[in-house]
Each structure stands twice: as C-alpha cells, then as structure tokens.
Design a protein around this motif. Structure first.
Motif, short mmCIF file in Angstrom:
data_model
loop_
_atom_site.label_atom_id
_atom_site.label_comp_id
_atom_site.label_asym_id
_atom_site.label_seq_id
_atom_site.Cartn_x
_atom_site.Cartn_y
_atom_site.Cartn_z
N ARG A 43 67.14 -77.90 -70.70
CA ARG A 43 67.67 -77.01 -71.73
C ARG A 43 66.70 -75.89 -72.08
O ARG A 43 67.10 -74.74 -72.24
CB ARG A 43 68.06 -77.82 -72.98
CG ARG A 43 69.34 -78.62 -72.76
CD ARG A 43 69.85 -79.32 -74.02
NE ARG A 43 69.05 -80.50 -74.31
CZ ARG A 43 68.32 -80.66 -75.41
NH1 ARG A 43 68.30 -79.75 -76.34
NH2 ARG A 43 67.62 -81.76 -75.59
N ALA A 44 65.42 -76.21 -72.19
CA ALA A 44 64.43 -75.18 -72.52
C ALA A 44 64.32 -74.14 -71.42
O ALA A 44 64.25 -72.94 -71.69
CB ALA A 44 63.07 -75.83 -72.80
N SER A 45 64.30 -74.60 -70.17
CA SER A 45 64.16 -73.65 -69.06
C SER A 45 65.38 -72.75 -68.94
O SER A 45 65.25 -71.54 -68.73
CB SER A 45 63.88 -74.37 -67.74
OG SER A 45 64.98 -75.12 -67.29
N VAL A 46 66.56 -73.31 -69.12
CA VAL A 46 67.79 -72.51 -69.04
C VAL A 46 67.86 -71.51 -70.20
O VAL A 46 68.41 -70.42 -70.07
CB VAL A 46 69.03 -73.44 -69.01
CG1 VAL A 46 70.31 -72.68 -69.25
CG2 VAL A 46 69.09 -74.19 -67.68
N LEU A 70 63.05 -65.43 -78.92
CA LEU A 70 63.61 -66.77 -78.67
C LEU A 70 63.32 -67.21 -77.23
O LEU A 70 62.97 -68.36 -76.98
CB LEU A 70 65.12 -66.78 -78.92
CG LEU A 70 65.57 -66.64 -80.37
CD1 LEU A 70 67.09 -66.53 -80.44
CD2 LEU A 70 65.08 -67.80 -81.21
N SER A 71 63.45 -66.28 -76.31
CA SER A 71 63.16 -66.57 -74.91
C SER A 71 61.69 -66.96 -74.74
O SER A 71 61.37 -67.93 -74.03
CB SER A 71 63.49 -65.33 -74.05
OG SER A 71 63.32 -65.59 -72.70
N TYR A 72 60.81 -66.25 -75.42
CA TYR A 72 59.37 -66.55 -75.38
C TYR A 72 59.10 -67.95 -75.94
O TYR A 72 58.33 -68.72 -75.36
CB TYR A 72 58.61 -65.49 -76.17
CG TYR A 72 57.11 -65.54 -76.01
CD1 TYR A 72 56.49 -64.81 -75.01
CD2 TYR A 72 56.32 -66.30 -76.86
CE1 TYR A 72 55.11 -64.86 -74.84
CE2 TYR A 72 54.95 -66.35 -76.70
CZ TYR A 72 54.35 -65.62 -75.70
OH TYR A 72 52.99 -65.67 -75.53
N GLY A 73 59.75 -68.29 -77.03
CA GLY A 73 59.59 -69.62 -77.61
C GLY A 73 60.04 -70.71 -76.66
O GLY A 73 59.38 -71.74 -76.52
N LEU A 75 60.11 -70.49 -73.45
CA LEU A 75 59.15 -70.50 -72.35
C LEU A 75 57.94 -71.37 -72.70
O LEU A 75 57.49 -72.19 -71.88
CB LEU A 75 58.71 -69.07 -72.04
CG LEU A 75 57.72 -68.90 -70.89
CD1 LEU A 75 58.36 -69.31 -69.56
CD2 LEU A 75 57.22 -67.46 -70.84
N LEU A 76 57.44 -71.23 -73.91
CA LEU A 76 56.30 -72.06 -74.33
C LEU A 76 56.70 -73.51 -74.49
O LEU A 76 55.89 -74.43 -74.24
CB LEU A 76 55.69 -71.51 -75.61
CG LEU A 76 55.05 -70.11 -75.48
CD1 LEU A 76 54.34 -69.73 -76.77
CD2 LEU A 76 54.11 -70.02 -74.31
N ALA A 107 55.30 -64.90 -69.64
CA ALA A 107 54.87 -64.66 -71.02
C ALA A 107 54.36 -63.22 -71.17
O ALA A 107 54.69 -62.54 -72.15
CB ALA A 107 53.79 -65.66 -71.42
N LYS A 108 53.59 -62.76 -70.21
CA LYS A 108 53.09 -61.39 -70.25
C LYS A 108 54.24 -60.39 -70.15
O LYS A 108 54.26 -59.37 -70.84
CB LYS A 108 52.08 -61.16 -69.14
CG LYS A 108 50.75 -61.85 -69.38
CD LYS A 108 49.81 -61.67 -68.21
CE LYS A 108 48.55 -62.48 -68.42
NZ LYS A 108 47.63 -62.40 -67.28
#
Length: 121
Positions: A43-46, A70-73, A75-76, A107-108
């Motif tokens: 779920r996090a990766s998708v 949200l995408s960055y969150g 990703l972490l 992330a960058k």
C-alpha cells in the motif's frame, strides 16, 4: 493540457519502478506476513505514484504540492518498512541497498518538484 502529463515526470516513472521492485521482493516474504508487513509495504509503495497522479488533477498549486508531500511521506514509509523487513531477515542486503538507493533518488526528485512548484505560487 495533457490530462496524463504526470506520466512524463521522471519521479513518477521511478516511483512506478519502485512499486515493481517492492512487489518482486514481497514474493519471497513468509506467508504469515501476507496481511501484515507485506500488505503495508504494498500500500505504501503504490501510494507514491498514486499521489503524484492524483495531485496532478488538482487545479491549485497548493493542493498539488500537498499531494507531492503525501507521496514523499509514503516514500519514507516504504523505506522504514524495508528497513524493518531487512532487520527481520526478509530482505537481503543487495535488495535493501537497491531500494535505499532508489528511495534516495526519488526523495531528491520529489523535494525538487515541490520546490519548483512552490516557486510558482
């Protein structure tokens, strides 16, 4: 305006590749993790590319930036869960290092995209 212009973003393409990598790694996870860590990682990766796509549909820059965040969150979250999986012996060193490298690049890119969009507000 191209409705699907987000597909041209390198960060989106990289996020799609991350999903594929995660799904491939999850094939070797123990069955008892199917509804735990595996599901959470899926779920996090998708969520990383999904939030980029959804954010591109927003008309205000502030909303678009919110979805990048949200995408960055997410990703972490993927990085945290891969680290837990590595510590539990579910992910080998090579796969861990590859995912960590991909996450750092993404992330960058997300940070750069956010900065770029903020400058146009």
């Amino acid at each position: 305006m191209d409705v699907f212009s987000y597909r041209n973003l390198r960060v989106y393409q990289g996020a799609l590749q991350l999903v594929t990598s995660i799904y491939n790694i999850l094939k070797s996870f123990p069955v008892e993790e199917r509804y735990g860590l595996s599901d959470q990682l899926r779920r996090a990766s998708v969520s990383v590319p999904s939030n980029l796509a959804e954010g591109s549909s927003r008309f205000s820059r502030k909303e678009q930036i919110h979805y990048i965040e949200l995408s960055y969150g997410s990703l972490l979250e993927v990085m945290c869960q891969i680290e837990i999986s590595h510590n539990l012996g579910y992910v080998n060193d090579d796969n861990f290092n590859a995912i960590e490298s991909d996450v750092m690049v993404l992330a960058k890119q997300l940070s750069g995209l956010r900065t770029s969009m903020q400058s146009s507000i």
